[in-house]
Scaffold this active site. Structure first.
Site, PDB file in Angstrom:
ATOM      1  CD  GLU A 126      -3.110  -0.945   2.172  1.00 17.73           C
ATOM      2  OE1 GLU A 126      -4.255  -1.274   1.898  1.00 17.73           O
ATOM      3  OE2 GLU A 126      -2.764  -0.600   3.310  1.00 17.73           O
ATOM      4  CG  HIS A 242      -8.949   6.121   1.291  1.00 17.04           C
ATOM      5  ND1 HIS A 242      -8.863   5.857  -0.054  1.00 17.04           N
ATOM      6  CD2 HIS A 242      -8.342   5.080   1.916  1.00 17.04           C
ATOM      7  CE1 HIS A 242      -8.240   4.694  -0.228  1.00 17.04           C
ATOM      8  NE2 HIS A 242      -7.909   4.206   0.944  1.00 17.04           N
ATOM      9  NE  ARG A 288      -4.519   5.724   2.822  1.00 18.01           N
ATOM     10  CZ  ARG A 288      -5.054   4.876   3.641  1.00 18.01           C
ATOM     11  NH1 ARG A 288      -5.604   5.301   4.746  1.00 18.01           N
ATOM     12  NH2 ARG A 288      -5.053   3.600   3.363  1.00 18.01           N
ATOM     13  CG  HIS A 349     -10.012   6.509   5.329  1.00 13.68           C
ATOM     14  ND1 HIS A 349     -10.957   5.536   5.115  1.00 13.68           N
ATOM     15  CD2 HIS A 349      -8.836   5.854   5.543  1.00 13.68           C
ATOM     16  CE1 HIS A 349     -10.385   4.342   5.206  1.00 13.68           C
ATOM     17  NE2 HIS A 349      -9.102   4.511   5.477  1.00 13.68           N
ATOM     18  NE  ARG A 384      -4.911   5.412   9.427  1.00 15.72           N
ATOM     19  CZ  ARG A 384      -5.349   4.486   8.585  1.00 15.72           C
ATOM     20  NH1 ARG A 384      -4.872   3.258   8.635  1.00 15.72           N
ATOM     21  NH2 ARG A 384      -6.254   4.770   7.693  1.00 15.72           N
TER      22      ARG A 384
HETATM   23  C1  SIN Z   1      -7.548   0.892   2.365  1.00 12.47           C
HETATM   24  O1  SIN Z   1      -7.843  -0.284   2.188  1.00 12.47           O
HETATM   25  O2  SIN Z   1      -7.172   1.633   1.483  1.00 12.47           O
HETATM   26  C2  SIN Z   1      -7.697   1.445   3.736  1.00 12.47           C
HETATM   27  C3  SIN Z   1      -6.620   0.955   4.574  1.00 12.47           C
HETATM   28  C4  SIN Z   1      -6.355   1.913   5.689  1.00 12.47           C
HETATM   29  O3  SIN Z   1      -6.980   2.970   5.765  1.00 12.47           O
HETATM   30  O4  SIN Z   1      -5.458   1.647   6.472  1.00 12.47           O
END
Ligand code: SIN
Length: 541
Positions: A126, A242, A288, A349, A384
């Protein structure tokens, strides 16, 4: 001013129930903490809905922990600190990355079935992670699997009681200690729950905003009640948006996991052009806040309300295997991930700030603990790192229980605390009017306290929010009213934090102060009832 209790009452007249540990909220933080504590004490869990309804349930991407040979806690730590933009508490991050793997093994032993590939835990990537270290379950249904497994454990523990459809109105404090909470049953009856310790696991505040990936229950209850009780609340200006929530007429702002970009999906503006190279060398996997603001810039540039997420390079089979929930949800709106670009836009988010805690999850009020999104442990800093939230909840949940084991029980002689009365007016409030006021608050927050902020917008938002403060002089009775009062409290904290911080850092972006100013601002904001906003030196290096 926001009062110390939402309601006027004489606690001595309420029915009283006693427990050793009161856990408020039933997401991963509440479930894990309750299970851990139930080994040697009676636990009462309270949820305003049901055991299965929480923000955790909707977590898709996964849980971050080092399990691969080529990864190490040091890499995880560095990624977390970098994403946190100079405001993480280094010792808290060290705790997270070093204790996370063992806690994840415990989750597995409690019945959580993470996805396996070639006999090993399947790991995804991620944004802003240097390594593949995100465990997931049923493709993109990680949260649901964790909640399923832990709720099953809870149901089988005789020493854990669950009260669902109960609303915690306020914490009860006396002499700087938390002594339990005032709880309202679905029929309006109120109870005083006396507890040796209380753990707030009540999640975040996504409902502050019109567009959010969070469910209806995320109404900032824990943060607001801790603030009323006098706890220190830290770094409220940092709200994570998000980058990719579904943005399609008639569809909810459904989360499209960052893991979709982790598996190679790219962002395109409505002209079909990729754009992330203009904003960050890590492209779609940049932190993010950067991706979210880049998307908004492209939306403005192209006069559109969305951009597109394109994963059409993947085969249908692979998409269905990795992202079954997202695939099905998009298909409900006629969008096929294998052949269509998915319209997306940022949505609120996660709240990085919250109830300030020490490394054992204890707040500035003795016997009051906070775990998960409601807390500010120092792990997340100004932004975060994806999938660190689920790991934070289990790591600090365990530490909280260890600390609670050292507490002596409340003495029998403790008198029933006194709640000061404000003689509030009985005003009949129609449910539709509370709904309209909640919607207006959400719109105010989007306009003035959203992804991009300025002094003018923030002051305007503050003055609109303050007009609602009269609600605290009326007699509140329903869950909708309590939730609105909690959202209002939290909205004011976020707005005041954002006005105070005259720089841009992580998720907090000020158009009038676009630079990060380490000299003046590498510090936290701390808010406490009856005190002016304060600054606290950051322990980040
Ligand atoms: C996501 O699946 O993009 C969210 C994961 C997160 O916010 O840690």
């Amino acid at each position: 001013m926001i009062p110390s209790y939402l309601i006027d009452l004489d606690i001595a007249t309420l029915p009283q129930v006693e427990t050793e540990l009161l856990v408020i909220g039933t997401g991963i933080a509440g479930l894990f903490t309750a299970i851990e504590a139930s080994r040697d004490r009676q636990v009462l869990m309270i949820t305003k809905r049901t055991l299965l309804e929480s923000n955790t349930r909707y977590a898709q991407g996964g849980i971050a922990a080092v399990t691969a040979e080529d990864d190490s806690p040091a890499y995880h730590m560095q990624d977390t600190l970098t994403a946190g933009a100079g405001l993480c508490r280094e010792e808290a991050v060290k705790v997270l990355v070093s204790e996370g793997p063992e806690r994840v093994r415990e989750l597995i032993s409690l019945g959580t079935a993470f996805d396996i590939e070639n006999g090993e835990l399947a790991l995804t990537q991620e944004g802003a992670h240097s390594h593949r270290r995100i465990l997931h379950a049923n493709g993109d249904a990680t949260g649901y699997e964790i909640v399923r497994a832990l709720a099953k454990q809870v149901a089988s523990h005789a020493s854990i009681k669950v009260w669902d459809e109960h609303f915690v109105i306020d914490l009860v404090t006396q002499s700087g200690e938390c002594r339990g909470a005032i709880v309202q049953e679905a029929d309006g009856r109120r109870i005083y729950v006396k507890a040796d310790a209380v753990v707030l696991c009540s999640g975040g505040a996504g409902q502050l905003y019109r567009y959010t990936t969070n469910p209806e229950v995320a109404t900032a209850d824990g943060i607001a009640m801790a603030y009323r009780a006098g706890a220190e609340i830290r770094d409220m200006e940092f709200i994570q948006f998000h980058p990719t929530s579904l943005c399609y007429p008639g569809a909810p702002r459904f989360l499209i996991s960052e893991a979709v970009r982790g598996e190679g999906a790219v962002l395109r503006n409505i002209r079909g052009e990729r754009f992330m190279h203009k904003y960050h060398p890590q492209l779609e996997l940049a932190p993010r806040d950067i991706v979210a603001r880049a998307i908004v810039s492209e939306m403005e540039l192209t006069k559109a309300t969305q951009v597109y997420l394109d994963i059409t390079h993947e085969t249908l089979d692979r998409i269905k295997l990795r992202f079954p929930t997202i695939y099905e949800t998009c298909m409900n709106y006629g969008l096929d991930l294998a052949s269509d670009w998915i319209p997306v836009a940022p949505a609120a988010h996660y709240m990085m700030g919250g109830v300030k805690t020490d490394l054992h999850g204890e707040s500035s009020i003795q016997r009051l603990f906070a775990c998960g999104e409601v807390s500010s442990t120092g792990v997340h800093g100004a932004n975060r790192l994806a999938s660190n939230s689920l790991s934070e909840a289990i790591v600090f949940g365990k530490r909280i229980v260890n600390r609670i084991r050292e507490l002596t029980p409340l003495k029998e002689s403790v008198s029933v605390p006194f709640v000061p009365s404000l003689n509030r007016k009985e005003v009949f409030v129609e449910v539709s009017s509370i709904h309209a006021r909640r919607l207006a608050l959400q719109k105010t927050m989007v306009r003035g306290v959203g992804l991009r902020r300025s002094e003018q917008g923030l002051l305007q938002a503050k003055s609109l929010l303050e007009k609602e403060l009269a609600i605290f002089n009326t007699s509140l009775t329903t869950q909708e009213e309590y939730e609105f009062a909690n959202l209002l409290t939290c909205a004011i904290l976020v707005t005041e934090g954002a006005l105070h911080r005259k720089e841009s850092r992580g998720a907090h972006y000020r158009e009038d102060y676009p630079d990060c100013d380490d000299l003046l601002w590498q510090k936290h904001t701390v808010q406490q009832r009856e005190r002016k906003i304060a600054e606290e030196v950051s322990h980040a290096t």
